[in-house]
Design a protein around this motif. Structure first.
Motif, PDB file in Angstrom:
ATOM      1  N   VAL A  57       0.841  -1.204   0.000  1.00 37.41           N
ATOM      2  CA  VAL A  57       0.000   0.000   0.000  1.00 37.41           C
ATOM      3  C   VAL A  57       0.872   1.248   0.000  1.00 37.41           C
ATOM      4  N   SER A  58       1.986   1.187   0.705  1.00 37.26           N
ATOM      5  CA  SER A  58       2.910   2.319   0.706  1.00 37.26           C
ATOM      6  C   SER A  58       3.444   2.590  -0.700  1.00 37.26           C
ATOM      7  N   ASP A  59       3.715   1.550  -1.448  1.00 37.14           N
ATOM      8  CA  ASP A  59       4.142   1.729  -2.842  1.00 37.14           C
ATOM      9  C   ASP A  59       3.004   2.270  -3.704  1.00 37.14           C
ATOM     10  N   TRP A  60       1.792   1.818  -3.430  1.00 37.78           N
ATOM     11  CA  TRP A  60       0.632   2.299  -4.202  1.00 37.78           C
ATOM     12  C   TRP A  60       0.408   3.790  -4.015  1.00 37.78           C
ATOM     13  N   THR A  61       0.728   4.314  -2.833  1.00 42.12           N
ATOM     14  CA  THR A  61       0.454   5.726  -2.571  1.00 42.12           C
ATOM     15  C   THR A  61       1.271   6.658  -3.455  1.00 42.12           C
ATOM     16  N   ASN A  62       2.293   6.128  -4.102  1.00 44.56           N
ATOM     17  CA  ASN A  62       3.072   6.946  -5.039  1.00 44.56           C
ATOM     18  C   ASN A  62       2.479   6.940  -6.442  1.00 44.56           C
ATOM     19  N   SER A  63       1.453   6.139  -6.679  1.00 45.22           N
ATOM     20  CA  SER A  63       0.854   6.078  -8.012  1.00 45.22           C
ATOM     21  C   SER A  63      -0.096   7.265  -8.223  1.00 45.22           C
ATOM     22  N   PHE A  64      -0.240   7.639  -9.485  1.00 44.06           N
ATOM     23  CA  PHE A  64      -1.107   8.771  -9.823  1.00 44.06           C
ATOM     24  C   PHE A  64      -2.558   8.478  -9.461  1.00 44.06           C
ATOM     25  N   ILE A  65      -2.997   7.256  -9.694  1.00 40.84           N
ATOM     26  CA  ILE A  65      -4.411   6.912  -9.469  1.00 40.84           C
ATOM     27  C   ILE A  65      -4.782   7.066  -7.999  1.00 40.84           C
ATOM     28  N   ILE A 107     -18.938  31.962  -2.591  1.00 42.75           N
ATOM     29  CA  ILE A 107     -17.793  31.986  -1.676  1.00 42.75           C
ATOM     30  C   ILE A 107     -17.404  30.566  -1.273  1.00 42.75           C
ATOM     31  N   THR A 108     -18.394  29.721  -1.034  1.00 40.31           N
ATOM     32  CA  THR A 108     -18.121  28.321  -0.701  1.00 40.31           C
ATOM     33  C   THR A 108     -17.387  27.632  -1.840  1.00 40.31           C
ATOM     34  N   LEU A 109     -17.816  27.875  -3.071  1.00 43.27           N
ATOM     35  CA  LEU A 109     -17.149  27.273  -4.226  1.00 43.27           C
ATOM     36  C   LEU A 109     -15.721  27.786  -4.376  1.00 43.27           C
ATOM     37  N   ILE A 110     -15.512  29.064  -4.141  1.00 44.46           N
ATOM     38  CA  ILE A 110     -14.167  29.642  -4.268  1.00 44.46           C
ATOM     39  C   ILE A 110     -13.235  29.080  -3.193  1.00 44.46           C
ATOM     40  N   ILE A 111     -13.705  29.028  -1.960  1.00 46.67           N
ATOM     41  CA  ILE A 111     -12.870  28.492  -0.879  1.00 46.67           C
ATOM     42  C   ILE A 111     -12.557  27.018  -1.134  1.00 46.67           C
ATOM     43  N   THR A 112     -13.520  26.280  -1.651  1.00 49.76           N
ATOM     44  CA  THR A 112     -13.267  24.881  -1.984  1.00 49.76           C
ATOM     45  C   THR A 112     -12.223  24.765  -3.084  1.00 49.76           C
ATOM     46  N   GLY A 113     -12.261  25.664  -4.061  1.00 48.44           N
ATOM     47  CA  GLY A 113     -11.248  25.656  -5.107  1.00 48.44           C
ATOM     48  C   GLY A 113      -9.857  25.880  -4.542  1.00 48.44           C
ATOM     49  N   VAL A 114      -9.748  26.819  -3.617  1.00 46.45           N
ATOM     50  CA  VAL A 114      -8.458  27.087  -2.975  1.00 46.45           C
ATOM     51  C   VAL A 114      -8.006  25.861  -2.176  1.00 46.45           C
ATOM     52  N   CYS A 115      -8.915  25.252  -1.437  1.00 45.11           N
ATOM     53  CA  CYS A 115      -8.575  24.053  -0.663  1.00 45.11           C
ATOM     54  C   CYS A 115      -8.184  22.898  -1.585  1.00 45.11           C
ATOM     55  N   SER A 116      -8.848  22.788  -2.719  1.00 41.99           N
ATOM     56  CA  SER A 116      -8.534  21.736  -3.679  1.00 41.99           C
ATOM     57  C   SER A 116      -7.134  21.915  -4.253  1.00 41.99           C
ATOM     58  N   ILE A 117      -6.782  23.141  -4.589  1.00 40.02           N
ATOM     59  CA  ILE A 117      -5.435  23.418  -5.095  1.00 40.02           C
ATOM     60  C   ILE A 117      -4.400  23.132  -4.010  1.00 40.02           C
ATOM     61  N   ALA A 118      -4.687  23.541  -2.782  1.00 33.18           N
ATOM     62  CA  ALA A 118      -3.758  23.284  -1.673  1.00 33.18           C
ATOM     63  C   ALA A 118      -3.579  21.787  -1.444  1.00 33.18           C
ATOM     64  N   ALA A 119      -4.660  21.021  -1.548  1.00 29.08           N
ATOM     65  CA  ALA A 119      -4.558  19.565  -1.385  1.00 29.08           C
ATOM     66  C   ALA A 119      -3.731  18.959  -2.512  1.00 29.08           C
ATOM     67  N   GLY A 120      -3.904  19.466  -3.736  1.00 28.22           N
ATOM     68  CA  GLY A 120      -3.116  18.964  -4.860  1.00 28.22           C
ATOM     69  C   GLY A 120      -1.638  19.256  -4.690  1.00 28.22           C
ATOM     70  N   VAL A 121      -1.313  20.454  -4.216  1.00 24.19           N
ATOM     71  CA  VAL A 121       0.091  20.811  -3.982  1.00 24.19           C
ATOM     72  C   VAL A 121       0.663  19.936  -2.871  1.00 24.19           C
ATOM     73  N   TRP A 122      -0.118  19.705  -1.836  1.00 23.20           N
ATOM     74  CA  TRP A 122       0.340  18.893  -0.708  1.00 23.20           C
ATOM     75  C   TRP A 122       0.586  17.447  -1.124  1.00 23.20           C
ATOM     76  N   LEU A 123      -0.295  16.884  -1.975  1.00 29.19           N
ATOM     77  CA  LEU A 123      -0.157  15.482  -2.374  1.00 29.19           C
ATOM     78  C   LEU A 123       0.933  15.283  -3.418  1.00 29.19           C
ATOM     79  N   TRP A 124       1.072  16.225  -4.314  1.00 26.28           N
ATOM     80  CA  TRP A 124       2.056  16.048  -5.371  1.00 26.28           C
ATOM     81  C   TRP A 124       3.251  16.894  -5.061  1.00 26.28           C
TER      82      TRP A 124
END
Length: 124
Positions: A57-65, A107-124
């Motif tokens: 599972v640790s190896d899987w976490t490096n996969s894009f999917i 505003i909810t949609l905008i904040i979610t967009g910011v959180c989504s980008i932050a999550a993407g930066v954090w994961l990748w």
């Protein structure tokens, strides 16, 4: 008595207001999280079953999917949390007017967009 109402079957011509989109997305993210929690619990059970499965599972976490699944889950969680808080505030009697409801949805949609980008930066 038959009522002759116009029927518009072309869904791409219908424009939903921001409040409707926010409500529909809140429901969709709830369903996404329901299924994502099953996947995440399965991965957790695998990691706890043996050291080999943990390494697998640790190896899987490096996969894009799997990173995409994690990103989607975090994005859905962020939107569902913010949308739920928005609904709670509306239940308290605030943002019930049309204009303030639209603004809170956007505003909810905008904040979610910011959180989504932050999550993407954090994961990748």
């Amino acid at each position: 008595m038959k009522k002759q109402r116009p029927v518009n079957l072309e869904l791409n011509t219908i424009s939903f207001p921001a409040t409707a989109i926010a409500s529909i997305l809140h429901r969709i993210t709830g369903v996404i999280m329901f299924f994502a929690m099953g996947i995440l619990m399965w991965l957790l059970a695998l990691t706890l079953s043996s050291e080999d499965n943990f390494n697998m599972v640790s190896d899987w976490t490096n996969s894009f999917i799997l990173k995409f699944v994690f990103w989607g889950t975090l994005t859905a969680l962020a939107y569902h949390l913010l949308g739920g808080l928005r609904h709670l505030v509306m239940d308290l009697g605030f943002w019930e007017e049309l204009e303030s409801g639209k603004q809170s949805a956007v505003i909810t949609l905008i904040i979610t967009g910011v959180c989504s980008i932050a999550a993407g930066v954090w994961l990748w």
